[in-house]
Write a protein that holds these residues in place. Structure first.
Motif, PDB file in Angstrom:
ATOM      1  N   SER A   1       0.782  -1.140   0.119  1.00 39.55           N
ATOM      2  CA  SER A   1       0.200   0.099  -0.098  1.00 39.55           C
ATOM      3  C   SER A   1       0.881   1.311  -0.083  1.00 39.55           C
ATOM      4  N   ALA A   2       2.114   1.355   0.718  1.00 39.64           N
ATOM      5  CA  ALA A   2       2.678   2.526   0.922  1.00 39.64           C
ATOM      6  C   ALA A   2       3.714   2.694  -0.386  1.00 39.64           C
ATOM      7  N   GLY A   3       3.971   1.574  -1.115  1.00 39.48           N
ATOM      8  CA  GLY A   3       4.641   1.804  -2.594  1.00 39.48           C
ATOM      9  C   GLY A   3       3.907   1.999  -3.564  1.00 39.48           C
ATOM     10  N   ASN A   4       2.474   1.543  -3.666  1.00 38.45           N
ATOM     11  CA  ASN A   4       1.971   1.534  -4.839  1.00 38.45           C
ATOM     12  C   ASN A   4       1.096   2.873  -5.286  1.00 38.45           C
ATOM     13  N   HIS A   5       0.124   3.149  -4.393  1.00 34.76           N
ATOM     14  CA  HIS A   5      -0.739   4.366  -4.857  1.00 34.76           C
ATOM     15  C   HIS A   5       0.133   5.710  -4.773  1.00 34.76           C
ATOM     16  N   THR A   6       1.194   5.756  -3.912  1.00 36.03           N
ATOM     17  CA  THR A   6       1.960   7.072  -3.841  1.00 36.03           C
ATOM     18  C   THR A   6       2.671   7.174  -5.407  1.00 36.03           C
ATOM     19  N   THR A   7       3.302   5.879  -5.765  1.00 33.96           N
ATOM     20  CA  THR A   7       4.128   6.022  -7.006  1.00 33.96           C
ATOM     21  C   THR A   7       3.000   6.105  -8.431  1.00 33.96           C
ATOM     22  N   ILE A   8       2.004   5.554  -8.235  1.00 34.29           N
ATOM     23  CA  ILE A   8       0.716   5.815  -9.302  1.00 34.29           C
ATOM     24  C   ILE A   8       0.949   7.295  -9.327  1.00 34.29           C
ATOM     25  N   SER A   9       0.538   8.038  -8.299  1.00 35.44           N
ATOM     26  CA  SER A   9       0.417   9.532  -8.192  1.00 35.44           C
ATOM     27  C   SER A   9       1.563  10.217  -8.578  1.00 35.44           C
ATOM     28  N   TRP A  10       2.837   9.578  -8.274  1.00 35.79           N
ATOM     29  CA  TRP A  10       4.187  10.455  -8.866  1.00 35.79           C
ATOM     30  C   TRP A  10       4.197  10.182 -10.452  1.00 35.79           C
ATOM     31  N   ILE A  11       3.830   9.270 -11.062  1.00 38.42           N
ATOM     32  CA  ILE A  11       4.231   9.131 -12.428  1.00 38.42           C
ATOM     33  C   ILE A  11       2.910   9.921 -13.092  1.00 38.42           C
ATOM     34  N   ALA A  12       1.895   9.677 -12.701  1.00 40.68           N
ATOM     35  CA  ALA A  12       0.619  10.529 -13.382  1.00 40.68           C
ATOM     36  C   ALA A  12       0.871  11.922 -13.031  1.00 40.68           C
ATOM     37  N   GLN A  13       1.252  12.518 -12.016  1.00 39.32           N
ATOM     38  CA  GLN A  13       1.580  13.895 -11.824  1.00 39.32           C
ATOM     39  C   GLN A  13       2.796  14.231 -12.780  1.00 39.32           C
ATOM     40  N   THR A  14       3.636  13.565 -12.856  1.00 39.84           N
ATOM     41  CA  THR A  14       4.766  14.207 -13.759  1.00 39.84           C
ATOM     42  C   THR A  14       4.496  14.079 -15.111  1.00 39.84           C
ATOM     43  N   LEU A  15       3.602  13.199 -15.775  1.00 39.70           N
ATOM     44  CA  LEU A  15       3.183  13.118 -16.884  1.00 39.70           C
ATOM     45  C   LEU A  15       2.170  14.162 -17.137  1.00 39.70           C
ATOM     46  N   ARG A  16       1.392  14.540 -16.039  1.00 43.29           N
ATOM     47  CA  ARG A  16       0.263  15.573 -16.289  1.00 43.29           C
ATOM     48  C   ARG A  16       1.071  17.041 -16.532  1.00 43.29           C
ATOM     49  N   LEU A  17       2.156  17.349 -15.793  1.00 40.51           N
ATOM     50  CA  LEU A  17       2.779  18.582 -15.724  1.00 40.51           C
ATOM     51  C   LEU A  17       3.823  18.460 -17.389  1.00 40.51           C
ATOM     52  N   VAL A  18       4.094  17.460 -17.698  1.00 42.25           N
ATOM     53  CA  VAL A  18       4.759  17.344 -19.155  1.00 42.25           C
ATOM     54  C   VAL A  18       3.699  17.826 -20.143  1.00 42.25           C
ATOM     55  N   LEU A  19       2.581  17.385 -20.035  1.00 42.95           N
ATOM     56  CA  LEU A  19       1.419  17.628 -20.916  1.00 42.95           C
ATOM     57  C   LEU A  19       0.748  18.972 -20.932  1.00 42.95           C
ATOM     58  N   THR A  20       0.744  19.539 -19.582  1.00 43.03           N
ATOM     59  CA  THR A  20       0.134  20.747 -19.383  1.00 43.03           C
ATOM     60  C   THR A  20       0.895  22.000 -19.059  1.00 43.03           C
ATOM     61  N   ASP A  21       2.163  21.834 -18.680  1.00 43.65           N
ATOM     62  CA  ASP A  21       2.861  23.124 -18.134  1.00 43.65           C
ATOM     63  C   ASP A  21       4.068  23.205 -19.226  1.00 43.65           C
ATOM     64  N   PRO A  22       3.839  24.114 -20.306  1.00 41.32           N
ATOM     65  CA  PRO A  22       4.737  24.429 -21.083  1.00 41.32           C
ATOM     66  C   PRO A  22       6.169  24.665 -20.579  1.00 41.32           C
ATOM     67  N   ARG A  23       6.183  25.345 -19.266  1.00 43.37           N
ATOM     68  CA  ARG A  23       7.685  25.729 -18.589  1.00 43.37           C
ATOM     69  C   ARG A  23       8.204  24.447 -18.422  1.00 43.37           C
ATOM     70  N   PHE A  24       7.600  23.341 -17.752  1.00 41.83           N
ATOM     71  CA  PHE A  24       8.082  22.205 -17.302  1.00 41.83           C
ATOM     72  C   PHE A  24       8.510  21.127 -18.215  1.00 41.83           C
ATOM     73  N   ALA A  25       7.322  21.091 -19.260  1.00 40.33           N
ATOM     74  CA  ALA A  25       7.634  20.227 -20.432  1.00 40.33           C
ATOM     75  C   ALA A  25       8.894  20.734 -21.306  1.00 40.33           C
ATOM     76  N   GLY A  26       9.072  22.186 -21.437  1.00 41.04           N
ATOM     77  CA  GLY A  26      10.110  22.458 -22.301  1.00 41.04           C
ATOM     78  C   GLY A  26      11.497  22.104 -21.731  1.00 41.04           C
ATOM     79  N   ARG A  27      11.580  22.228 -20.369  1.00 40.36           N
ATOM     80  CA  ARG A  27      12.718  22.085 -19.669  1.00 40.36           C
ATOM     81  C   ARG A  27      13.170  20.550 -19.600  1.00 40.36           C
ATOM     82  N   VAL A  28      12.204  19.752 -19.469  1.00 45.03           N
ATOM     83  CA  VAL A  28      12.312  18.281 -19.492  1.00 45.03           C
ATOM     84  C   VAL A  28      12.784  17.857 -21.013  1.00 45.03           C
ATOM     85  N   ARG A  29      11.916  18.283 -21.896  1.00 48.84           N
ATOM     86  CA  ARG A  29      12.187  17.796 -23.275  1.00 48.84           C
ATOM     87  C   ARG A  29      13.617  18.321 -23.972  1.00 48.84           C
ATOM     88  N   GLY A  30      13.658  19.529 -23.561  1.00 51.86           N
ATOM     89  CA  GLY A  30      15.103  20.440 -23.821  1.00 51.86           C
ATOM     90  C   GLY A  30      16.279  20.086 -23.126  1.00 51.86           C
TER      91      GLY A  30
END
Length: 407
Positions: A235-264
């Motif tokens: 329980s401690a390792g699963n749901h939190t890691t799901i959220s970590w992955i999903a939040q990171t992908l969400r920021l790549v998809l929705t935050d141009p500043r974040f996405a630009g720095r990651v992809r660049g």
């Protein structure tokens, strides 16, 4: 002192933008704010960096044992409350302090230390490739339901000895448990039943997995302690890691500043993951500590038996901790996403391996990745604790070439 009604804790997880909510709480209340867990059930949300260190570092004053919670003792919180699976006492490492906590933590630390990270990375790569292969030819996907929600549990399931079908059953049960909604008690029962069946199977037929390791650990004295150790590990390792992955992908998809720095290449993937931990950690709020006597914290009078929630996202808005500058821009990575003190998460390295590999694999194979809905319309899973996107509908360049190898 404010006379306004306490803010429902869910308002800090389901809001469109964390910033205004936590800035408002800080402006009105300071580092310790009154909140409402469910109608009529009040608690303190601790958001100050120093206050959180004090809360997590003094178990002789702030107990992890939920049997010290006055609202449960006096019946304000009924035994069938949806808060139960996350806040009621569990007879495991989470529920104890002191020597009993240290005894029950050692098997978990030994299990985590036994994980071969190269093997773990290969397992995650294989899981990710299989999942992406299932939707790559369509050119569309939901990166939560079809990817982020499956990667950690399929990986952890592999580590503890579950087959993929059992892992998916466990995921459904855990969604209910973490949601603290009407089905949370049923989710908790299904969750424990699945793991009990696994433990029984491995007791009869030990394998090279973490369940078998825990079954043979000398610090675990009963079958119930073994089961609860598996519960914590999963329980401690699963749901939190799901959220970590999903939040990171969400920021790549929705935050141009974040996405630009990651992809660049201006922001390495580990730095990107740390930025998410700082400003939108997997556990926005973490239950809980209980005051063992009347005391003071952050200028608030805390009564014996009061519940105090760890505001792990709120600490990013503590200007005292970073000179009034934005938390991440200050270069201060002393976030508390893993909590602190004796109960700090011991699995941060495996969690990072899973999250890093999952994000890297998605960004490598899904070309021209873009969100197909208005970012403002994205919703989050109902929970007072986590802030995981309910879905991330995307499109990308379809391919019928099966993913394989290291991205």
């Amino acid at each position: 002192m404010t006379t306004t009604a306490p803010l429902p804790l869910t308002a800090t997880t389901t809001c469109p933008d964390l910033g205004p909510v936590f800035d408002g709480l800080w402006s009105e209340h300071g580092p310790v704010a009154p909140v409402e867990l469910e109608p009529g059930v009040h608690a303190w949300l601790v958001m100050g960096y120093e206050e959180l260190k004090a809360l997590t570092g003094t178990p002789d004053l702030f107990s992890r044992d939920a049997r010290d919670w006055k609202a449960f003792q006096d019946g304000t919180v009924p035994p069938d409350s949806p808060l139960g699976p996350m806040m009621f006492f569990r007879d495991n490492v989470i529920g104890y302090d002191g020597e009993e906590h240290r005894r029950l933590r050692r098997p978990l630390e030994d299990a985590i230390a036994s994980v071969d990270h190269r093997r773990l990375r290969r397992t995650v790569e294989s899981v990710c490739a299989d999942l992406i292969g299932g939707f790559a030819g369509r050119g569309t996907a939901d990166l939560v339901a079809e990817y982020a929600a499956a990667v950690p549990l399929l990986t952890i399931g592999n580590l503890i000895g579950l087959d993929p079908g059992q892992s998916r059953e466990l995921l459904d049960a855990m969604r209910a448990l973490f949601g603290s909604q009407e089905d949370s008690q049923d989710g908790n029962r299904r969750f424990e039943a699945l793991l009990f069946g696994l433990a029984e199977s491995r007791r009869a037929d030990p394998r090279d997995d973490l369940t078998s390791l825990l079954l043979g650990h000398p610090d675990l004295r009963t079958e119930a302690e073994v089961l609860q150790s598996i519960v914590v590990l999963v329980s401690a390792g699963n749901h939190t890691t799901i959220s970590w992955i999903a939040q990171t992908l969400r920021l790549v998809l929705t935050d141009p500043r974040f996405a630009g720095r990651v992809r660049g290449g201006r922001l390495g993937l580990d730095d990107a993951l740390d930025e998410v931990l700082s400003v939108a950690p997997p556990m926005i709020n973490m239950p809980a500590r209980y005051a063992l006597r009347d005391t003071e914290l952050g200028g608030r009078a805390i009564a014996r038996g009061d519940a105090l929630i760890l505001g792990l996202a709120g600490v990013a808005h503590d200007h005292r901790a970073h000179g009034g500058r934005a938390f991440w821009q200050s270069g201060n990575r002393a976030h508390l996403a893993w909590s602190a003190g004796p109960h700090a998460c011991p699995a941060r390295d495996p969690a990072r391996t899973i999250a890093r590999t999952a994000v890297a694999t998605a960004l490598h194979y899904l070309r021209d990745l873009r969100l197909t809905v208005d970012p403002a319309g994205l919703e989050f899973e109902p929970s007072p604790w986590t802030r995981c996107p309910a879905s991330l509908p995307v499109s990308f360049t379809a391919t019928h070439e099966a993913p394989g190898g290291r991205p």
